[in-house]
Each structure stands twice: as structure tokens, then as C-alpha cells.
Design an enzyme around this catalytic site. Structure first.
Site, PDB file in Angstrom:
ATOM      1  N   HIS A 286      71.293   0.867  30.762  1.00  0.00           N
ATOM      2  CA  HIS A 286      71.068   1.585  31.776  1.00  0.00           C
ATOM      3  C   HIS A 286      69.482   1.807  31.881  1.00  0.00           C
ATOM      4  CE1 HIS A 286      71.371   4.419  35.003  1.00  0.00           C
ATOM      5  NE2 HIS A 286      71.317   5.562  34.284  1.00  0.00           N
TER       6      HIS A 286
ATOM      7  N   CYS B  67      76.411   7.096  35.852  1.00  0.00           N
ATOM      8  CA  CYS B  67      75.509   5.838  35.530  1.00  0.00           C
ATOM      9  C   CYS B  67      76.290   5.041  34.662  1.00  0.00           C
ATOM     10  CB  CYS B  67      74.271   6.355  34.803  1.00  0.00           C
ATOM     11  SG  CYS B  67      73.297   7.477  35.976  1.00  0.00           S
TER      12      CYS B  67
ATOM     13  N   ASN C  98      66.082   4.997  38.739  1.00  0.00           N
ATOM     14  CA  ASN C  98      67.436   4.965  38.211  1.00  0.00           C
ATOM     15  C   ASN C  98      68.083   4.843  39.641  1.00  0.00           C
ATOM     16  OD1 ASN C  98      70.053   5.607  37.344  1.00  0.00           O
ATOM     17  ND2 ASN C  98      69.337   7.520  36.273  1.00  0.00           N
TER      18      ASN C  98
HETATM   19  N1  COA Z   1      55.674  15.862  38.695  1.00  0.00           N
HETATM   20  C1  COA Z   1      54.871  16.882  37.783  1.00  0.00           C
HETATM   21  N2  COA Z   1      55.137  17.667  36.940  1.00  0.00           N
HETATM   22  C2  COA Z   1      56.705  17.786  36.911  1.00  0.00           C
HETATM   23  C3  COA Z   1      57.311  17.063  37.393  1.00  0.00           C
HETATM   24  C4  COA Z   1      56.961  16.129  38.529  1.00  0.00           C
HETATM   25  N3  COA Z   1      57.726  15.224  39.222  1.00  0.00           N
HETATM   26  N4  COA Z   1      58.666  17.236  37.053  1.00  0.00           N
HETATM   27  C5  COA Z   1      58.568  18.231  36.152  1.00  0.00           C
HETATM   28  N5  COA Z   1      57.252  18.553  36.097  1.00  0.00           N
HETATM   29  C6  COA Z   1      56.827  19.546  35.184  1.00  0.00           C
HETATM   30  C7  COA Z   1      57.797  20.614  34.912  1.00  0.00           C
HETATM   31  O1  COA Z   1      57.652  21.742  35.708  1.00  0.00           O
HETATM   32  C8  COA Z   1      57.079  21.082  33.564  1.00  0.00           C
HETATM   33  O2  COA Z   1      56.183  22.046  33.836  1.00  0.00           O
HETATM   34  P1  COA Z   1      55.861  23.376  33.150  1.00  0.00           P
HETATM   35  O3  COA Z   1      55.681  22.657  31.646  1.00  0.00           O
HETATM   36  O4  COA Z   1      54.885  23.970  33.808  1.00  0.00           O
HETATM   37  O5  COA Z   1      57.213  24.165  33.225  1.00  0.00           O
HETATM   38  C9  COA Z   1      56.603  19.837  32.963  1.00  0.00           C
HETATM   39  O6  COA Z   1      56.509  19.099  34.042  1.00  0.00           O
HETATM   40  C10 COA Z   1      57.267  19.229  31.789  1.00  0.00           C
HETATM   41  O7  COA Z   1      58.649  19.172  32.070  1.00  0.00           O
HETATM   42  P2  COA Z   1      59.780  18.607  31.195  1.00  0.00           P
HETATM   43  O8  COA Z   1      61.130  18.871  31.857  1.00  0.00           O
HETATM   44  O9  COA Z   1      59.775  19.228  29.826  1.00  0.00           O
HETATM   45  O10 COA Z   1      59.333  17.200  31.001  1.00  0.00           O
HETATM   46  P3  COA Z   1      59.887  15.915  30.018  1.00  0.00           P
HETATM   47  O11 COA Z   1      59.039  15.433  29.014  1.00  0.00           O
HETATM   48  O12 COA Z   1      61.347  16.541  29.420  1.00  0.00           O
HETATM   49  O13 COA Z   1      60.218  15.011  31.190  1.00  0.00           O
HETATM   50  C11 COA Z   1      62.152  14.158  32.233  1.00  0.00           C
HETATM   51  C12 COA Z   1      61.359  15.311  32.141  1.00  0.00           C
HETATM   52  C13 COA Z   1      63.168  14.616  33.396  1.00  0.00           C
HETATM   53  C14 COA Z   1      61.490  12.669  32.926  1.00  0.00           C
HETATM   54  C15 COA Z   1      62.986  13.753  31.023  1.00  0.00           C
HETATM   55  O14 COA Z   1      63.474  14.895  30.427  1.00  0.00           O
HETATM   56  C16 COA Z   1      64.068  12.693  31.307  1.00  0.00           C
HETATM   57  O15 COA Z   1      63.867  11.503  31.728  1.00  0.00           O
HETATM   58  N6  COA Z   1      65.363  13.033  30.808  1.00  0.00           N
HETATM   59  C17 COA Z   1      66.441  12.153  30.999  1.00  0.00           C
HETATM   60  C18 COA Z   1      66.749  12.191  32.560  1.00  0.00           C
HETATM   61  C19 COA Z   1      67.604  11.327  32.890  1.00  0.00           C
HETATM   62  O16 COA Z   1      67.146   9.940  32.876  1.00  0.00           O
HETATM   63  N7  COA Z   1      68.603  11.506  33.687  1.00  0.00           N
HETATM   64  C20 COA Z   1      69.570  10.625  34.118  1.00  0.00           C
HETATM   65  C21 COA Z   1      70.279   9.851  32.872  1.00  0.00           C
HETATM   66  S1  COA Z   1      71.599   8.873  33.793  1.00  0.00           S
END
Ligand code: COA
Length: 315
Positions: free
Chosen positions: A249, A111, A279
Site C-alpha cells: 500500500h 486502505c 495515498n
Molecule cells: N507542511 C509543513 N509542515 C507540516 C505539515 C505540512 N504539510 N504537516 C505537519 N507539519 C508540521 C507539524 O505541524 C509539526 O510541526 P511542529 O513540530 O512545529 O508542531 C511538524 O511538521 C512535524 O510533524 P509530525 O507529525 O511530527 O511529522 P512526522 O515526521 O510524523 O510526519 C506524517 C507526519 C503524517 C507524514 C507521518 O507521521 C506519516 O506519514 N504517518 C503515517 C500516515 C499515513 O500514512 N496514514 C495513512 C495510512 S493508510
């Protein structure tokens, strides 16, 4: 001293839209979850290859700069999703553009690839090796997406953006930059099964697909994009009051909001279009730059900060 400045810009987004409600039909997710966690409402899915999108964006950037393909002497394509490994996406782009005078190379910093390429391209001009450089960020990420993994598949999309760099003797251009990598933390965001580690078989191994520790990536993205922005603004001899716009980004709206808070930028100083495209990795910044210009958010002489974070872990 000769510097390098952006003289043209363009984008190419495939017409097919995949909305959150489309995703609700193929996996256990909801528009509410995706929107509240990431800010994404929809993303584009490409029916053509990475180099096709890159070429369209490149043609548009050349038109904006008032140049012909034959004027370009270097093409850098930032991508982690090239059409093939050999030839590079840049080789296809060079042929499709008819940029017969250009050397061409791919750059993979995930990225952060567009910013790496911008800095490399600018330094080739500053050093006198090249005069007109086409820097493209282009990705067809849906090829890597495992649509049975709801935690990653909802976040990514396809697209391309491009800029033309030319020499300037004026005070505009690239003022300062910082590139970094934390290779020891690579495991937090990777596509582990593709490359020489994989078997030489036609069926792709199951490890081909984005693997990510979302919370680790989130935390590090905010810290690195914020702190690195502070350092480049300082190095340029500016204050954040002098910054007209931050073009970050586009990985997650909450990452962008937290980064802006960390460096105390007002929301009107930050550009965001993640709701529309998700993204697109190396393509987010040139697409966002192009849209900021189209919307009149950037005037001549504006001070722009670009910031990115991604696989590597790179920034
Ligand atoms: N729809 C519904 N529920 C989902 C889901 C989806 N698409 N994806 C995950 N979940 C669930 C998980 O299973 C988890 O459930 P549980 O608590 O029963 O286990 C719950 O949602 C919370 O997941 P969590 O990973 O704690 O969520 P979060 O608040 O950290 O958000 C991201 C997840 C990925 C959106 C966030 O961490 C993020 O954006 N991180 C950066 C990622 C990124 O941008 N990467 C690229 C960088 S270049």
C-alpha cells in the site's frame, strides 16, 4: 484443488494533477516537507465520481483478461469513498459496465480494502460460488479532505485500479493470505463525523475530514505490514529470496522503506509509485500492480506479496 488467479488488470487515474507547489499556494507547507516526510510529489484530483473511475479501470482489466462484462458474475468494489451509500458504488459500476450477470457489493476496509476484496473474491471462486470476479479498488478521497489541515491533506489522492480473478487448476494463484483488524485502535485514523453518528442535516459536520495520529499509524503500519508479510510468505512455503516483488500500500515512502528493511528486502524487490499519486487508499495496490506489469517488473510465475494497512485499523 481449484484456486483463483489474476488474469486481467487495469487502472484509471484522473488527468488533473495537484502538485506540492500547487499546495504551497493554498497552505503553509513546502515541497521539501511533503517530499521528505512522505515521498509524495503530486496526486490526482477527480472531476468524476468514484464509480466512474472504477468502471474505466474495470473495462481495462476485462480487456486485459479478454473477457466481456457479461462474463463477470461478481463485482467487489473496495472503497471508503462511494458515490452514495445506497446504492453502493458497485451497483453503479455494474450498470455502467453492463455487467448484467454480476452480483455487486462494496467492501470498506479503508486502505486494506483491496486485499480484503481480493481474498474474499478468490475464496468465492475456490468455494465454487463464482467463476469470474472483478475486484476494484477506487477512491475519490479529496471529497473528504479538509484542505485547511496541512497534516493530512497533502497525503491523499484519487484513482482506481482493478483485477479480474478466474479459476485455475494450476499451481499459480492466491497462495496464502492474512487479514486482520485492531478495532480498539480505530481512533488513530478515522473520519468520525460521517454516518449514523452525524446529524441528519444537509451541511456536513466539521468532523467529516480525515483525523489521524500520523506517528502511531506510521509505527503500526511498519510492524503489521512487515510481520504479516513474513507470515504469508512462510505459509506459502517460500522464503523472501523467492519473492520477486512486494507491492505495498502506497501511504508513505518512509513506511515502505522501513517495512522493506524489517523483512530484509532489497529496493529492487519493492514497487513504489507514491511520488505520482499519493495515498489513494484501496486503489493504491491495483494501480501499483498494473504499473509494475506495464514496466515489465512482473513476469509469468513471479511471486508477488501485497501488504496494506489502514483505517480500522485494518491490515
Ligand atoms: N507542511 C509543513 N509542515 C507540516 C505539515 C505540512 N504539510 N504537516 C505537519 N507539519 C508540521 C507539524 O505541524 C509539526 O510541526 P511542529 O513540530 O512545529 O508542531 C511538524 O511538521 C512535524 O510533524 P509530525 O507529525 O511530527 O511529522 P512526522 O515526521 O510524523 O510526519 C506524517 C507526519 C503524517 C507524514 C507521518 O507521521 C506519516 O506519514 N504517518 C503515517 C500516515 C499515513 O500514512 N496514514 C495513512 C495510512 S493508510
Amino acid at each position: 484443488m481449484t484456486n483463483a488467479t489474476i488474469t486481467g488488470w487495469g487502472k484509471a487515474l484522473p488527468p488533473s494533477v495537484l502538485t506540492n507547489s500547487d499546495l504551497e499556494k493554498i497552505m503553509d507547507t513546502s515541497d521539501e516537507w511533503i517530499t521528505s516526510r512522505s515521498g509524495i510529489k503530486e496526486r490526482r484530483i477527480s472531476h468524476v465520481e468514484t464509480s466512474d473511475m472504477a468502471t474505466i479501470a474495470g473495462f481495462r482489466a476485462l480487456a486485459a483478461a479478454g473477457l466481456e462484462p457479461s462474463d463477470i458474475d461478481l463485482i467487489i468494489v473496495a472503497t471508503c469513498s462511494p458515490d452514495t451509500l445506497i446504492p453502493s458504488a458497485a451497483a453503479y459500476v455494474q450498470a455502467k459496465l453492463g455487467a448484467t450477470n454480476a452480483a455487486a457489493v462494496d467492501l470498506n476496509a479503508a486502505c486494506s480494502g483491496f486485499i480484503y476484496s481480493l481474498v474474499f473474491g478468490a475464496n468465492m471462486i475456490r468455494g465454487g460460488t463464482n467463476r469470474r470476479v472483478l475486484v476494484i479498488g477506487a477512491e475519490k478521497l479529496h471529497s473528504y479532505i479538509d484542505f485547511t489541515d496541512r497534516s493530512t491533506s497533502v497525503l491523499f489522492g484519487d484513482g482506481a485500479g482493478a483485477v479480474v480473478l478466474e479459476p485455475t487448476e494450476g499451481d499459480e494463484g492466491l497462495l496464502s493470505s492474512e487479514l486482520g483488524m485492531d478495532g480498539e485502535s480505530a481512533e488513530f485514523l478515522c473520519i468520525p463525523g460521517f454516518g449514523t453518528v452525524g446529524d441528519r442535516v444537509p451541511d456536513l459536520p466539521s468532523e467529516v475530514g480525515v483525523q489521524m495520529d500520523g506517528q502511531e499509524v506510521f509505527r503500526r503500519a511498519v510492524t503489521m505490514m512487515g510481520d504479516s508479510s513474513v507470515r504469508v510468505v512462510e505459509e506459502a512455503g517460500l522464503d523472501f529470496e523467492d519473492v520477486d516483488i512486494l507491492i505495498p500500500h502506497q501511504a508513505n515512502q518512509r513506511i515502505i522503506d522501513a517495512t522493506a528493511r524489517r523483512i530484509k528486502l532489497a529496493s529492487d524487490q519493492v514497487f513504489m509509485n507514491i511520488h505520482a499519486y499519493g495515498n489513494t487508499s484501496a486503489a493504491t495496490i491495483p494501480i501499483a500492480l498494473t504499473e509494475a506489469l506495464e514496466q515489465g517488473r512482473i513476469r509469468p510465475g513471479a511471486n508477488i506479496v501485497f501488504a496494506a494497512f489502514g483505517g480500522g485499523l485494518s491490515w
